[in-house]
Design a protein around this motif. Structure first.
Motif, PDB file in Angstrom:
ATOM      1  N   ARG A  20      -4.711  10.479  -8.510  1.00 54.51           N
ATOM      2  CA  ARG A  20      -5.135   9.288  -9.251  1.00 54.51           C
ATOM      3  C   ARG A  20      -5.138   8.053  -8.361  1.00 54.51           C
ATOM      4  O   ARG A  20      -6.039   7.215  -8.437  1.00 54.51           O
ATOM      5  CB  ARG A  20      -4.198   9.067 -10.445  1.00 54.51           C
ATOM      6  N   TYR A  21      -4.136   7.963  -7.497  1.00 52.20           N
ATOM      7  CA  TYR A  21      -4.024   6.788  -6.624  1.00 52.20           C
ATOM      8  C   TYR A  21      -5.058   6.841  -5.502  1.00 52.20           C
ATOM      9  O   TYR A  21      -5.631   5.809  -5.122  1.00 52.20           O
ATOM     10  CB  TYR A  21      -2.603   6.683  -6.070  1.00 52.20           C
ATOM     11  N   PHE A  22      -5.293   8.035  -4.968  1.00 54.23           N
ATOM     12  CA  PHE A  22      -6.332   8.158  -3.939  1.00 54.23           C
ATOM     13  C   PHE A  22      -7.704   7.808  -4.512  1.00 54.23           C
ATOM     14  O   PHE A  22      -8.505   7.136  -3.864  1.00 54.23           O
ATOM     15  CB  PHE A  22      -6.339   9.568  -3.347  1.00 54.23           C
ATOM     16  N   ASP A  23      -7.954   8.256  -5.721  1.00 51.13           N
ATOM     17  CA  ASP A  23      -9.244   7.952  -6.343  1.00 51.13           C
ATOM     18  C   ASP A  23      -9.387   6.453  -6.613  1.00 51.13           C
ATOM     19  O   ASP A  23     -10.476   5.882  -6.480  1.00 51.13           O
ATOM     20  CB  ASP A  23      -9.417   8.745  -7.640  1.00 51.13           C
ATOM     21  N   MET A  24      -8.291   5.798  -6.995  1.00 51.72           N
ATOM     22  CA  MET A  24      -8.330   4.337  -7.182  1.00 51.72           C
ATOM     23  C   MET A  24      -8.577   3.634  -5.851  1.00 51.72           C
ATOM     24  O   MET A  24      -9.370   2.698  -5.765  1.00 51.72           O
ATOM     25  CB  MET A  24      -7.012   3.852  -7.783  1.00 51.72           C
ATOM     26  N   ALA A  25      -7.920   4.115  -4.803  1.00 50.96           N
ATOM     27  CA  ALA A  25      -8.123   3.533  -3.476  1.00 50.96           C
ATOM     28  C   ALA A  25      -9.570   3.687  -3.037  1.00 50.96           C
ATOM     29  O   ALA A  25     -10.163   2.775  -2.443  1.00 50.96           O
ATOM     30  CB  ALA A  25      -7.186   4.186  -2.458  1.00 50.96           C
TER      31      ALA A  25
ATOM     32  N   ARG B  19     -18.132  12.674   0.333  1.00 45.92           N
ATOM     33  CA  ARG B  19     -17.939  11.216   0.236  1.00 45.92           C
ATOM     34  C   ARG B  19     -17.623  10.638   1.620  1.00 45.92           C
ATOM     35  O   ARG B  19     -18.049   9.534   1.943  1.00 45.92           O
ATOM     36  CB  ARG B  19     -16.789  10.899  -0.729  1.00 45.92           C
ATOM     37  N   ILE B  20     -16.875  11.394   2.419  1.00 48.45           N
ATOM     38  CA  ILE B  20     -16.581  10.928   3.783  1.00 48.45           C
ATOM     39  C   ILE B  20     -17.867  10.815   4.583  1.00 48.45           C
ATOM     40  O   ILE B  20     -18.087   9.823   5.299  1.00 48.45           O
ATOM     41  CB  ILE B  20     -15.583  11.871   4.490  1.00 48.45           C
TER      42      ILE B  20
ATOM     43  N   TYR C  72      -5.393  -0.469  -0.453  1.00 47.85           N
ATOM     44  CA  TYR C  72      -4.365   0.004   0.469  1.00 47.85           C
ATOM     45  C   TYR C  72      -3.068   0.305  -0.277  1.00 47.85           C
ATOM     46  O   TYR C  72      -2.365   1.275   0.029  1.00 47.85           O
ATOM     47  CB  TYR C  72      -4.117  -1.024   1.569  1.00 47.85           C
ATOM     48  N   LEU C  73      -2.752  -0.500  -1.275  1.00 47.89           N
ATOM     49  CA  LEU C  73      -1.553  -0.277  -2.082  1.00 47.89           C
ATOM     50  C   LEU C  73      -1.667   1.044  -2.836  1.00 47.89           C
ATOM     51  O   LEU C  73      -0.703   1.821  -2.914  1.00 47.89           O
ATOM     52  CB  LEU C  73      -1.395  -1.445  -3.064  1.00 47.89           C
ATOM     53  N   ASN C  74      -2.837   1.334  -3.378  1.00 44.33           N
ATOM     54  CA  ASN C  74      -3.056   2.617  -4.048  1.00 44.33           C
ATOM     55  C   ASN C  74      -2.963   3.780  -3.060  1.00 44.33           C
ATOM     56  O   ASN C  74      -2.372   4.825  -3.366  1.00 44.33           O
ATOM     57  CB  ASN C  74      -4.424   2.618  -4.731  1.00 44.33           C
ATOM     58  N   LEU C  75      -3.548   3.599  -1.879  1.00 48.41           N
ATOM     59  CA  LEU C  75      -3.507   4.647  -0.860  1.00 48.41           C
ATOM     60  C   LEU C  75      -2.065   4.987  -0.483  1.00 48.41           C
ATOM     61  O   LEU C  75      -1.679   6.162  -0.441  1.00 48.41           O
ATOM     62  CB  LEU C  75      -4.283   4.194   0.381  1.00 48.41           C
ATOM     63  N   GLN C  76      -1.261   3.961  -0.220  1.00 47.00           N
ATOM     64  CA  GLN C  76       0.125   4.197   0.188  1.00 47.00           C
ATOM     65  C   GLN C  76       0.940   4.823  -0.941  1.00 47.00           C
ATOM     66  O   GLN C  76       1.817   5.646  -0.691  1.00 47.00           O
ATOM     67  CB  GLN C  76       0.757   2.882   0.643  1.00 47.00           C
ATOM     68  N   THR C  77       0.641   4.443  -2.189  1.00 48.17           N
ATOM     69  CA  THR C  77       1.353   5.034  -3.322  1.00 48.17           C
ATOM     70  C   THR C  77       1.029   6.527  -3.417  1.00 48.17           C
ATOM     71  O   THR C  77       1.928   7.360  -3.635  1.00 48.17           O
ATOM     72  CB  THR C  77       0.967   4.323  -4.629  1.00 48.17           C
ATOM     73  N   GLY C  78      -0.233   6.867  -3.240  1.00 52.32           N
ATOM     74  CA  GLY C  78      -0.618   8.280  -3.244  1.00 52.32           C
ATOM     75  C   GLY C  78       0.110   9.069  -2.169  1.00 52.32           C
ATOM     76  O   GLY C  78       0.592  10.196  -2.413  1.00 52.32           O
ATOM     77  N   LYS C  79       0.228   8.509  -0.993  1.00 52.42           N
ATOM     78  CA  LYS C  79       0.913   9.197   0.110  1.00 52.42           C
ATOM     79  C   LYS C  79       2.403   9.403  -0.192  1.00 52.42           C
ATOM     80  O   LYS C  79       2.989  10.431   0.167  1.00 52.42           O
ATOM     81  CB  LYS C  79       0.709   8.402   1.405  1.00 52.42           C
TER      82      LYS C  79
ATOM     83  N   GLU D 214      -9.580   7.553   4.541  1.00 51.72           N
ATOM     84  CA  GLU D 214      -8.291   8.246   4.364  1.00 51.72           C
ATOM     85  C   GLU D 214      -8.075   8.641   2.904  1.00 51.72           C
ATOM     86  O   GLU D 214      -7.498   9.699   2.620  1.00 51.72           O
ATOM     87  CB  GLU D 214      -7.141   7.365   4.842  1.00 51.72           C
ATOM     88  N   ALA D 215      -8.556   7.802   1.982  1.00 56.52           N
ATOM     89  CA  ALA D 215      -8.409   8.102   0.550  1.00 56.52           C
ATOM     90  C   ALA D 215      -9.206   9.342   0.144  1.00 56.52           C
ATOM     91  O   ALA D 215      -8.914   9.964  -0.878  1.00 56.52           O
ATOM     92  CB  ALA D 215      -8.845   6.901  -0.282  1.00 56.52           C
TER      93      ALA D 215
END
Length: 344
Positions: A189-194, A238-239, A169-176, A214-215
């Motif tokens: 990069r952050y979405f892929d980590m999420a 992937r979804i 979730y932290l990675n997802l929010q950083t990407g946003k 969402e990622a």
């Protein structure tokens, strides 16, 4: 084990009740804990006034019972009593300075009350005590972003990722936030980590599946906007692995397939949605709202017709024809009239 008592006089009943209460209090670990258990039960039963009475007994018996103060704050906030809500949240913090839940509740309360500076101060206090407390970090970053301090919000989350690099979730929010900062290429990069997250990594209280979807969904839309169909398809696939019945993703793909005149493939995705169990099927208004007009709507009506739901298909076309007439598009009008003629 049940014990039946035969009373010689009615006054014995009060003595038995008193003895039972003494026993219950002893079992609970004292009167404060006993009343706390009673209050929690009353609250769960929806007997809010009884819960308030019991929680107030707790804080009388033990003024340092932080959980009871916090519970009273939450109840009073729910009732719209802001003065009492803030009072009890602060009492909870005074009772136990390490009780982060109360500080988080106070910060959220202040934020909802449009006291943003005060809220930010409270969230920062939590992080000063415990930098690993994710909820406060997320709340403070969201508040900063809301105030257009996006770079500060990003730094706050990236500091959190230094402590916990795999938290989805932290990675997802950083990407946003990087998207808000108009740096979409850095967000991937952050979405892929999420998207690589698992239950063990997830510390924030949110279903992992929703984070993973969402990622993938945000990058899918980004690559769609950039015209990169291959990358868009990768994230959509992937979804579908995570959630085959994901309506938004399937309808997005239907529209893209229709743009490239791949009607047969588009039809397969609509047929998939309409073959789901009835309780999982999207309703016609949702489908109509998301599909391209008139191609997607015409295809949808035909799929309904082919699955023995002609009345729904006819109704969709009739509505679409009204829209075409309002827009005075003669080509659409002719197409839809021809479609409707096949129902007669």
């Amino acid at each position: 084990v049940f014990i039946e008592l035969l009373l010689h006089q009615s006054s014995d009943r009060a003595a038995i009740r008193e003895a039972q209460l003494d026993f219950d209090i002893l079992q609970a670990g004292g009167s404060a804990e006993y009343f706390y258990q009673v209050a929690v039960e009353m609250e769960a039963l929806g007997r809010i006034q009884d819960a308030i009475t019991a929680y107030e007994k707790v804080v009388v018996e033990n003024p340092n019972h932080a959980k009871a103060h916090n519970k009273l704050g939450a109840i009073y906030e729910g009732q719209g009593n802001k003065t009492q809500a803030e009072y009890y949240y602060r009492e909870a913090i005074d009772a136990d300075n390490s009780f982060h839940v109360a500080r988080l509740n106070l910060g959220r309360f202040l934020r909802r009350s449009n006291r943003q500076q005060a809220a930010a101060k409270v969230f920062q206090e939590v992080l000063d005590i415990d930098p690993s407390y994710l909820n406060a970090r997320i709340e403070l970053s969201s508040l900063l972003a809301e105030q257009k301090l996006v770079k500060s919000a990003i730094k706050l989350l990236e500091d959190g990722l230094k402590l916990d690099p795999s938290e989805p979730y932290l990675n997802l929010q950083t990407g946003k936030l990087y998207i808000m900062d108009q740096k979409p290429e850095a967000s991937i990069r952050y979405f892929d980590m999420a998207a690589q997250g698992n239950e063990e990594n997830l510390k924030y209280e949110i279903p992992l599946k929703s984070v993973l979807i969402e990622a993938h969904w945000i990058p899918a839309r980004m690559f769609d906007a950039g015209g990169n169909r291959e990358r868009m398809n990768y994230y959509l696939d992937r979804i579908f692995e995570l959630d085959p019945a994901n309506v938004e993703a399937r309808l997005m793909l239907v529209n893209k397939l229709l743009e490239s005149r791949q009607e047969t493939e588009a039809r397969k995705h609509l047929e998939f949605l309409l073959k789901l169990p009835v309780e999982e099927q999207p309703l016609p208004p949702q489908l109509i709202a998301e599909l391209s007009f008139p191609q997607g709507v015409r295809l949808l009506a035909d799929v309904y017709k082919r699955t023995q739901r002609s009345e729904i298909g006819k109704g969709i076309l009739t509505q679409a024809l009204d829209v075409a007439k309002q827009r005075r598009n003669q080509i659409w009008i002719t197409q839809l009239q021809n479609d409707l003629a096949r129902y007669r």
